[in-house]
Scaffold this motif. Structure first.
Motif, PDB file in Angstrom:
ATOM      1  N   LYS A 173      60.593 -15.373  11.437  1.00  0.00           N
ATOM      2  CA  LYS A 173      60.099 -16.405  10.522  1.00  0.00           C
ATOM      3  C   LYS A 173      60.817 -16.340   9.185  1.00  0.00           C
ATOM      4  O   LYS A 173      61.182 -17.367   8.614  1.00  0.00           O
ATOM      5  CB  LYS A 173      58.589 -16.245  10.314  1.00  0.00           C
ATOM      6  N   GLU A 174      61.043 -15.132   8.683  1.00  0.00           N
ATOM      7  CA  GLU A 174      61.752 -14.977   7.413  1.00  0.00           C
ATOM      8  C   GLU A 174      63.199 -15.435   7.538  1.00  0.00           C
ATOM      9  O   GLU A 174      63.737 -16.059   6.619  1.00  0.00           O
ATOM     10  CB  GLU A 174      61.697 -13.520   6.948  1.00  0.00           C
ATOM     11  N   TYR A 205      68.475 -21.559  17.640  1.00  0.00           N
ATOM     12  CA  TYR A 205      68.919 -20.434  18.462  1.00  0.00           C
ATOM     13  C   TYR A 205      67.785 -19.478  18.828  1.00  0.00           C
ATOM     14  O   TYR A 205      67.944 -18.643  19.710  1.00  0.00           O
ATOM     15  CB  TYR A 205      70.014 -19.646  17.735  1.00  0.00           C
ATOM     16  N   LEU A 206      66.656 -19.589  18.142  1.00  0.00           N
ATOM     17  CA  LEU A 206      65.517 -18.717  18.399  1.00  0.00           C
ATOM     18  C   LEU A 206      64.493 -19.428  19.265  1.00  0.00           C
ATOM     19  O   LEU A 206      64.425 -20.652  19.277  1.00  0.00           O
ATOM     20  CB  LEU A 206      64.866 -18.305  17.078  1.00  0.00           C
ATOM     21  N   ILE A 212      67.650 -19.260   6.591  1.00  0.00           N
ATOM     22  CA  ILE A 212      68.718 -20.041   7.211  1.00  0.00           C
ATOM     23  C   ILE A 212      68.076 -20.993   8.222  1.00  0.00           C
ATOM     24  O   ILE A 212      67.876 -20.635   9.381  1.00  0.00           O
ATOM     25  CB  ILE A 212      69.741 -19.117   7.909  1.00  0.00           C
ATOM     26  N   PRO A 213      67.760 -22.210   7.830  1.00  0.00           N
ATOM     27  CA  PRO A 213      67.029 -23.131   8.714  1.00  0.00           C
ATOM     28  C   PRO A 213      67.760 -23.473  10.011  1.00  0.00           C
ATOM     29  O   PRO A 213      67.123 -23.736  11.023  1.00  0.00           O
ATOM     30  CB  PRO A 213      66.840 -24.381   7.856  1.00  0.00           C
TER      31      PRO A 213
END
Length: 158
Positions: A138-139, A150-151, A144-145
Motif C-alpha cells: 500500500k505504501e 503490477y501488484l 509510485i501509483p
C-alpha cells in the motif's frame, strides 16, 4: 492481496524488523551480539545496532519462501567470500550460532516450527508476514501509483 512475493525484500525486511523489535518480546539480541562478526566475509561487527532484528526478519522471510529449510542451507545462504592473505578468495558458509539462536527465538515466539524435514513457517508467522507485505505494498502504491497494475488488488473485499 499482496504477499511476500509481491514486495521488495529490503522494504519488507526493514518493516518486519521494526515490528519484531517493538512487538515480539521473545526476539532480542543475546549479550554477545554486540561483539560478534555477522559472517565469515566480514572483518568487523555490524555497525547497525539493530542488526539482530534485521537478521531475524530476513530468516523469517527465507523460511517463508524456501521452507522447509535446514540450518545447512541457511548457512550457505548467509555465507560469503572468505579472504585469504596470499591465496584467492573462496566461498565459506556462515557460522551457525547466529542463525541457530535467531531460529530458536523465532520458534519461541511461535512464528516458525521445527519438522523432520526442516523449519517451516507457522500460520501465525505467515499471517504476520502477509499483513506487513500488504502494508508495504500500500505504501509503495502511494509513492509510485503506476505500480498498482503490477501488484495484485490492494483493497480488501469486505
Amino acid at each position: 492481496m499482496a504477499t511476500v512475493f509481491h514486495v521488495p525484500a529490503d522494504k519488507l525486511i526493514k518493516a518486519v524488523a521494526e515490528y519484531l523489535k517493538e512487538n515480539v518480546k521473545e526476539v532480542k539480541p543475546p549479550p554477545w551480539a554486540a561483539y560478534v562478526k555477522s559472517g565469515v566475509s566480514r572483518q568487523r561487527p555490524p555497525a547497525d545496532p539493530d542488526w539482530w532484528y534485521v537478521r531475524c526478519a530476513s530468516l523469517l522471510r527465507r523460511v517463508y519462501i524456501e521452507g522447509p529449510i535446514g540450518l545447512t542451507k541457511l548457512r550457505i545462504h548467509y555465507g560469503g567470500r572468505k579472504r585469504g592473505r596470499m591465496r584467492p578468495e573462496h566461498f565459506a558458509p556462515a557460522g551457525g550460532a547466529i542463525i541457530r539462536n535467531a531460529l530458536h527465538q523465532l520458534e519461541q515466539a511461535g512464528l516458525i516450527e521445527r519438522t523432520p524435514q526442516g523449519r517451516v513457517i507457522t500460520p501465525k508467522g505467515r499471517s504476520l508476514l502477509d499483513r506487513i507485505a500488504y502494508r508495504v505494498a500500500k505504501e509503495l502504491v502511494k509513492e509510485i501509483p503506476e505500480l498498482k497494475k503490477y501488484l495484485p488488488p490492494i483493497e480488501k473485499k469486505v
